[in-house]
Write an enzyme that holds these catalytic residues in place. Structure first.
Site, PDB file in Angstrom:
ATOM      1  N   LYS A 194       0.848  -1.201   0.000  1.00 57.11           N
ATOM      2  CA  LYS A 194       0.000   0.000   0.000  1.00 57.11           C
ATOM      3  C   LYS A 194       0.876   1.242   0.000  1.00 57.11           C
ATOM      4  CE  LYS A 194      -2.014   2.970   2.606  1.00 57.11           C
ATOM      5  NZ  LYS A 194      -2.072   4.191   1.810  1.00 57.11           N
ATOM      6  N   GLY A 246       7.224   4.480   7.941  1.00 60.72           N
ATOM      7  CA  GLY A 246       6.417   5.689   8.107  1.00 60.72           C
ATOM      8  C   GLY A 246       6.710   6.323   9.453  1.00 60.72           C
ATOM      9  N   SER A 247       5.755   7.106   9.926  1.00 60.66           N
ATOM     10  CA  SER A 247       5.992   7.861  11.156  1.00 60.66           C
ATOM     11  C   SER A 247       5.892   6.949  12.384  1.00 60.66           C
ATOM     12  CB  SER A 247       4.954   8.974  11.262  1.00 60.66           C
ATOM     13  OG  SER A 247       3.676   8.394  11.379  1.00 60.66           O
ATOM     14  N   ALA A 249       4.211   7.499  15.111  1.00 58.68           N
ATOM     15  CA  ALA A 249       2.843   7.394  15.643  1.00 58.68           C
ATOM     16  C   ALA A 249       2.068   6.316  14.887  1.00 58.68           C
ATOM     17  CB  ALA A 249       2.138   8.744  15.520  1.00 58.68           C
ATOM     18  N   THR A 250       2.141   6.337  13.557  1.00 57.78           N
ATOM     19  CA  THR A 250       1.419   5.314  12.786  1.00 57.78           C
ATOM     20  C   THR A 250       2.046   3.946  13.007  1.00 57.78           C
ATOM     21  OG1 THR A 250       1.024   7.023  11.127  1.00 57.78           O
ATOM     22  CG2 THR A 250       0.485   4.791  10.492  1.00 57.78           C
ATOM     23  N   GLY A 251       3.368   3.917  13.143  1.00 60.19           N
ATOM     24  CA  GLY A 251       4.062   2.646  13.338  1.00 60.19           C
ATOM     25  C   GLY A 251       3.580   1.920  14.586  1.00 60.19           C
ATOM     26  N   GLU A 269      10.027   0.602  10.288  1.00 61.09           N
ATOM     27  CA  GLU A 269      11.090   1.578   9.996  1.00 61.09           C
ATOM     28  C   GLU A 269      10.472   2.944  10.195  1.00 61.09           C
ATOM     29  OE1 GLU A 269      14.163   1.064   9.345  1.00 61.09           O
ATOM     30  OE2 GLU A 269      14.162  -1.080   8.937  1.00 61.09           O
ATOM     31  N   CYS A 303      14.184  10.283   6.098  1.00 57.32           N
ATOM     32  CA  CYS A 303      14.087   9.828   7.496  1.00 57.32           C
ATOM     33  C   CYS A 303      15.411   9.953   8.240  1.00 57.32           C
ATOM     34  CB  CYS A 303      13.592   8.392   7.543  1.00 57.32           C
ATOM     35  SG  CYS A 303      14.633   7.255   6.615  1.00 57.32           S
ATOM     36  N   GLU A 399      10.704  15.578  15.302  1.00 52.88           N
ATOM     37  CA  GLU A 399      11.083  15.397  13.900  1.00 52.88           C
ATOM     38  C   GLU A 399      10.283  16.381  13.038  1.00 52.88           C
ATOM     39  OE1 GLU A 399       9.443  12.045  11.727  1.00 52.88           O
ATOM     40  OE2 GLU A 399      11.382  11.628  10.824  1.00 52.88           O
TER      41      GLU A 399
END
Ligand code: NDP
Length: 495
Positions: A194, A246-247, A249-251, A269, A303, A399
């Site tokens: 995705k 990704g970020s 928070a989403t991770g 990651e 990143c 970040e």
């Protein structure tokens, strides 16, 4: 200079009605929403993509499972390597088309799209292709005492784990997608990727090339949609492992969702607040050139980019002066203009986030270069330097993922290490000095997945990459990825 001409193949691709790529073919999504793809340099909508509904997610996973147990399971390791090499050839043969698509979706300079998203993708594909024939287990002699004179021997097998659910961010949508696709395919897994809603196009084109290369239908599937489609994918019970970039928070959400759904394995990651340290003997010209390049490439949306720079107090004025001089010379403009070095931020939420940090820096009176949005169409901000007041400043801790580097002087090495390590992140760091004894003493004390010396953000397929602490779980590249994409089976025999 002017923008390069857009290839007719790119124009035709943009005009297509896009959606999903499932079981070797493009099809429209059954979701209720349409994704408008916006060129961040002009704010114009350049393509539209129908989003995935739950039927598409089920179909993509089912197709990947069928290929995993069917055509891909019958493909010998050396053939998997050959097919990945063929895909690399096709990436190169279609390089300009892919590079233009990537730049139009992300605002990345055309040079960078050509060099990184296309050029590096081919290199990564070929590197991973080589692993297909080298994934092995071990033989073991068990130590249990024999009861009746029998003997034992044991061996392990590394078996492909199954269907990979891969979630990719918008900053290097093609290259990061390739990292995950190549790792999956070389180990014998199949994949449903995705991409970010902001960058759905290049991976759709890559999936077409995968079929052209001879990779069987269902081995590579692309699902386009918003975050909820990603969430449904990683929670699908047909997914054996999630590979997320990704970020943070989403991770965390992804990690929790995958574990709760089916104890699904996860590689995460995530973001970073990467430190660069300039020791007293630093070669200022070299360090400034390196920081200008790695801190502002792709407008800082990398990143591993250096976002907080600790400079020995004896050198900080000189460093800031030269950094400022370098930024004043940057050619800012359209990413499709080959003379341009610095373009727009990649999307509107990213622009709003970075502007918030610039407001914060201005409020604190810390900006020493740049600091504002540019008065033109597109998501352009000035490359910015900040002189921080303390290691606790917001811009030294959070970040920004943008073209903003904060500088702080240091005097004492222990205090410096305390500042570097007092961060939830631990992705990367760099040390700039030719005092090797001092550098080698610092390296083990820095909490980061990668430490570079006299350079920053150098990724190579043979060197493991990933985060410590809140920057993630697991490693990509090298041989380190193999354990994440395979299940270890032990076989014990009595004779
Ligand atoms: P996000 O975390 O916002 O999104 C990453 C991906 O996750 C996107 O495809 C997004 O889709 C998808 N997503 C969003 N919500 C969910 C969910 N609930 N479940 C599953 N998937 C979801 O990150 P960004 O795209 O903004 O990328 C920037 C971040 O990525 C930065 O923090 C950066 O440091 C990090 N990054 C880390 C790298 C590394 O190797 N360590 C490399 C590159 C970036 P959608 O966009 O459609 O919402």
């Amino acid at each position: 200079m002017a923008d390069i001409a857009i290839l007719s193949a790119v124009q035709a691709f943009l005009h297509k009605q896009h959606g999903q790529f499932i079981d070797g073919a493009a099809r429209s999504g059954s979701g209720t929403r349409t994704i408008d793809v916006v060129d961040p340099a002009t704010e114009r909508t350049i393509a539209s993509v129908s989003s995935a509904g739950s039927a598409d997610i089920d179909a993509a996973v089912a197709s990947a499972q069928a290929a995993f147990h069917g055509a891909w399971a019958r493909t010998l390791p050396y053939q998997r390597g050959v097919l990945l090499n063929r895909l690399a050839d096709l990436v190169e043969a279609n390089a300009e088309e892919l590079a233009q698509l990537e730049t139009l979706c992300t605002g990345k300079s055309i040079h960078l799209s050509r060099m990184i998203d296309v050029g590096q993708s081919a290199i990564f594909l070929r590197y991973f292709a080589g692993w297909a024939t080298k994934i092995t287990g071990e033989t073991i002699t068990p130590s249990m005492p024999s009861m009746q004179g029998e003997q034992y021997t044991a061996f392990t097998r590394r078996e492909p784990i199954g269907v990979i659910g891969a979630i990719v961010p918008w900053n290097f949508s093609m290259m990061i997608g390739v990292w995950k696709i190549a790792a999956a395919l070389t180990t014998g897994c199949t994949v449903v990727v995705k991409p970010s809603e902001f960058t759905p196009l290049t991976l759709l084109r890559l999936a077409e090339l995968a079929v052209e290369a001879g990779i069987p239908p269902g081995v590579v599937n692309i699902l386009n949609g918003y975050g909820d489609a990603g969430q449904a994918l990683i929670e699908h019970r047909g997914i054996a492992k999630v590979s997320f970039t990704g970020s943070a928070a989403t991770g965390v959400k992804v990690g929790q969702g995958a574990m709760a759904a089916n104890l699904t394995r996860c590689t995460l990651e995530l973001g970073g607040k990467n430190a660069a340290v300039l020791l007293p003997d630093v070669n200022v010209y070299g360090a400034v050139a390196g920081l200008l390049q790695t801190g502002f490439v792709h407008q800082g949306q990398v990143c591993a980019a250096p976002e907080r720079v600790f400079v020995h107090r004896s050198r900080i004025d000189e460093v800031l002066d030269k950094m400022s001089g370098g930024l004043a010379q940057l050619n800012i403009g359209s990413p499709l203009d080959e003379a341009v070095q610095f373009g727009p931020l990649a999307n509107k939420p990213q622009l709003d986030k970075v502007l918030g940090y610039l407001d914060e820096a201005r409020r604190q009176g810390q900006v020493c270069h740049g600091g504002r949005r540019l008065d033109r169409a597109g998501y352009f901000v000035e490359p910015t330097l900040v002189r921080a007041g303390s290691a606790d400043d917001v811009l030294m801790r959070e970040e920004t993922f943008g073209p903003v580097i904060s500088f702080l002087p240091f005097d004492d090495e222990d205090e410096l290490l305390g500042w570097i390590n007092d961060s939830p992140y631990g992705l990367s760091a760099s040390v700039w000095s030719n005092d090797l004894s001092r550098v080698f003493r610092l390296i083990p004390r820095i909490q980061a997945g990668t430490v570079w010396v006299n350079m920053h953000t150098f990724l190579d397929p043979s060197v493991p990459f990933g985060g410590s602490k809140g920057s993630g779980i697991g490693r990509e590249f090298g041989s380190a990825f193999i354990s994440d994409y395979t299940e270890l089976k032990s076989v014990i025999m009595r004779f």
